[in-house]
Design a protein around this motif. Structure first.
Motif, PDB file in Angstrom:
ATOM      1  N   UNK A   8       0.850  -1.186   0.000  1.00  0.00           N
ATOM      2  CA  UNK A   8       0.000   0.000   0.000  1.00  0.00           C
ATOM      3  C   UNK A   8       0.886   1.237   0.000  1.00  0.00           C
ATOM      4  N   UNK A   9       0.328   2.372  -0.403  1.00  0.00           N
ATOM      5  CA  UNK A   9       1.129   3.590  -0.484  1.00  0.00           C
ATOM      6  C   UNK A   9       1.718   3.970   0.866  1.00  0.00           C
ATOM      7  N   UNK A  10       0.933   3.819   1.938  1.00  0.00           N
ATOM      8  CA  UNK A  10       1.445   4.174   3.259  1.00  0.00           C
ATOM      9  C   UNK A  10       2.574   3.234   3.689  1.00  0.00           C
ATOM     10  N   UNK A  11       2.525   1.981   3.229  1.00  0.00           N
ATOM     11  CA  UNK A  11       3.605   1.043   3.539  1.00  0.00           C
ATOM     12  C   UNK A  11       4.883   1.437   2.807  1.00  0.00           C
ATOM     13  N   UNK A  12       4.755   1.852   1.557  1.00  0.00           N
ATOM     14  CA  UNK A  12       5.927   2.319   0.816  1.00  0.00           C
ATOM     15  C   UNK A  12       6.564   3.513   1.520  1.00  0.00           C
ATOM     16  N   UNK A  13       5.724   4.447   1.940  1.00  0.00           N
ATOM     17  CA  UNK A  13       6.225   5.639   2.616  1.00  0.00           C
ATOM     18  C   UNK A  13       6.918   5.278   3.924  1.00  0.00           C
ATOM     19  N   UNK A  14       6.346   4.310   4.646  1.00  0.00           N
ATOM     20  CA  UNK A  14       6.953   3.901   5.916  1.00  0.00           C
ATOM     21  C   UNK A  14       8.326   3.276   5.690  1.00  0.00           C
ATOM     22  N   UNK A  15       8.441   2.408   4.672  1.00  0.00           N
ATOM     23  CA  UNK A  15       9.736   1.793   4.376  1.00  0.00           C
ATOM     24  C   UNK A  15      10.758   2.860   4.032  1.00  0.00           C
ATOM     25  N   UNK A  16      10.370   3.808   3.190  1.00  0.00           N
ATOM     26  CA  UNK A  16      11.291   4.877   2.784  1.00  0.00           C
ATOM     27  C   UNK A  16      11.721   5.693   3.997  1.00  0.00           C
ATOM     28  N   UNK A  17      10.771   6.038   4.858  1.00  0.00           N
ATOM     29  CA  UNK A  17      11.083   6.846   6.045  1.00  0.00           C
ATOM     30  C   UNK A  17      12.028   6.100   6.985  1.00  0.00           C
ATOM     31  N   UNK A  18      11.753   4.830   7.239  1.00  0.00           N
ATOM     32  CA  UNK A  18      12.589   4.048   8.156  1.00  0.00           C
ATOM     33  C   UNK A  18      14.000   3.857   7.595  1.00  0.00           C
ATOM     34  N   UNK A  19      14.097   3.589   6.291  1.00  0.00           N
ATOM     35  CA  UNK A  19      15.426   3.399   5.708  1.00  0.00           C
ATOM     36  C   UNK A  19      16.200   4.704   5.642  1.00  0.00           C
ATOM     37  N   UNK A  20      15.498   5.817   5.460  1.00  0.00           N
ATOM     38  CA  UNK A  20      16.169   7.125   5.497  1.00  0.00           C
ATOM     39  C   UNK A  20      16.796   7.349   6.870  1.00  0.00           C
ATOM     40  N   UNK A  21      16.084   6.937   7.904  1.00  0.00           N
ATOM     41  CA  UNK A  21      16.624   7.064   9.265  1.00  0.00           C
ATOM     42  C   UNK A  21      17.852   6.177   9.447  1.00  0.00           C
ATOM     43  N   UNK A  22      17.799   4.956   8.902  1.00  0.00           N
ATOM     44  CA  UNK A  22      18.934   4.040   8.997  1.00  0.00           C
ATOM     45  C   UNK A  22      20.166   4.608   8.294  1.00  0.00           C
ATOM     46  N   UNK A  23      19.946   5.166   7.105  1.00  0.00           N
ATOM     47  CA  UNK A  23      21.059   5.732   6.342  1.00  0.00           C
ATOM     48  C   UNK A  23      21.634   6.946   7.059  1.00  0.00           C
ATOM     49  N   UNK A  24      20.773   7.740   7.679  1.00  0.00           N
ATOM     50  CA  UNK A  24      21.247   8.905   8.427  1.00  0.00           C
ATOM     51  C   UNK A  24      22.140   8.484   9.592  1.00  0.00           C
ATOM     52  N   UNK A  25      21.797   7.353  10.216  1.00  0.00           N
ATOM     53  CA  UNK A  25      22.594   6.856  11.342  1.00  0.00           C
ATOM     54  C   UNK A  25      23.888   6.201  10.877  1.00  0.00           C
ATOM     55  N   UNK A  26      23.856   5.552   9.715  1.00  0.00           N
ATOM     56  CA  UNK A  26      25.006   4.806   9.213  1.00  0.00           C
ATOM     57  C   UNK A  26      25.270   5.180   7.748  1.00  0.00           C
TER      58      UNK A  26
END
Length: 199
Positions: free
Chosen positions: A54-72
């Motif tokens: 679903x669109x909200x699931x895509x957005x959640x994955x993108x948001x969470x991975x953006x946070x991961x990349x910001x940390x590492x």
């Protein structure tokens, strides 16, 4: 003991900063290392079939991975995952930036070059797609990886024969329609951009 293909997705616990810093140099498989446990089920769903997200699931994955990349920010594999998720969300320019950074961080990474080449292929920029696909083939460390690169190269040759080359490319936003049509195709018509394994 047989080598695990770099493209295999394997869940793992959240790693320490030291482990993540060492990840690009190690011949480890593309994994979910560094991704919070609660995000991993959505990623596995994306790898299985991104069309069902679903669109909200895509957005959640993108948001969470953006946070991961910001940390590492120096972990190439996380940027590959992030770039794949951005592509599924039809954010072509951002996906290109992240996969490009993944290649810069790990120039000897098979999966970074393969996915960079695949994104260029989906945007029909054949010269760039061929370059990264060729590098991926040269970096392949097992038969599974070699076969993936071979199939991608074969698709590119077919595109050239059919006149689908678009090396006059100016901006990825002009190609969002192509990505959108690609994600709506039937499973048998194309492989998912987020390849979960080498089968």
């Amino acid at each position: 003991m047989s080598e695990t293909p770099e493209t295999q997705i394997v869940p793992s616990e959240v790693a320490t900063g030291e482990q993540l810093a060492a990840a690009p140099q190690a011949p480890a498989p593309l994994s979910l290392m560094g991704v919070p446990a609660e995000t991993q089920p959505l990623l596995m769903k994306m790898f299985a079939d991104p069309r069902v997200l679903a669109q909200d699931e895509k957005k959640e994955i993108v948001t969470r991975l953006a946070e991961c990349v910001a940390k590492h920010p120096k972990v190439s594999e996380l940027r590959v995952l992030y770039g794949m998720a951005l592509s599924v969300d039809l954010q072509a320019q951002q996906a290109m930036d992240e996969l490009g950074e993944a290649v810069a961080l790990a120039p000897d990474s098979f999966i970074a070059h393969l996915k960079m080449g695949e994104l260029w292929m989906r945007l029909r920029v054949v010269t760039k797609a061929e370059s990264h696909t060729r590098q991926a083939a040269q970096l392949a460390q097992n038969m599974a990886q070699s076969e993936m690169a071979r199939r991608q190269a074969a698709t590119l040759r077919q595109m050239i024969r059919e006149g689908a080359d678009r090396n006059g490319y100016r901006t990825p936003w002009l190609s969002l329609g192509r990505l959108r049509r690609f994600w709506k195709r039937k499973p048998e018509e194309s492989e998912a951009l987020a390849t979960a394994d080498a089968n």
